[in-house]
Design an enzyme around this catalytic site. Sequence first.
Site, short mmCIF file in Angstrom:
data_model
loop_
_atom_site.label_atom_id
_atom_site.label_comp_id
_atom_site.label_asym_id
_atom_site.label_seq_id
_atom_site.Cartn_x
_atom_site.Cartn_y
_atom_site.Cartn_z
CG ASP A 141 -1.96 -1.08 1.21
OD1 ASP A 141 -2.43 -1.42 0.11
OD2 ASP A 141 -2.33 -1.58 2.29
CG ASP A 177 -6.64 -1.16 -1.56
OD1 ASP A 177 -6.98 -2.36 -1.63
OD2 ASP A 177 -5.67 -0.77 -0.88
#
Length: 145
Positions: free
Chosen positions: A109, A122
């Site tokens: 991430d 995401d």
Amino acid sequence: MQFYVIAILVIVMDQVSKYLIRAYIDIDEKFTMWGIQLTHIENSGMAGGLFQGYARLFGVVAVLFVIGVLYLRRTGEMKGSLINSSLGFLVGGAIGNGIDRLLLGQVTDFIIRSGGVLNLADHAIEIGGLLLIIYVVMTWLKNKH
């Protein structure tokens, strides 16, 4: 065809961006690019860092989700550009994060947002979910009349 193009673009963009982050940015290093706050986080759980250590289990869930969507598409019940786009974003995002979970045991991430740190997969899932809601509402309104 639209479904596959979107899914493949999401997967490629997601995997390339994660590779570049892993290759050139140290863990927890923060920087700004094009006005976007970025950092490098490795998440072995799910959204928000919940259920750490279960990445491979969530990878299997992603595989089952993709199989379910492909089966749903084969039935031909849901048709049109909007649902094809929605499912393309959802499947692309699921595969993008699923690759990380199954091969690396964690997800990379890097995009800092008010709700945490996310990646392109995401964001694709969020877009796909929003398009799915719009599709469901429009279908309901159409069938209501």
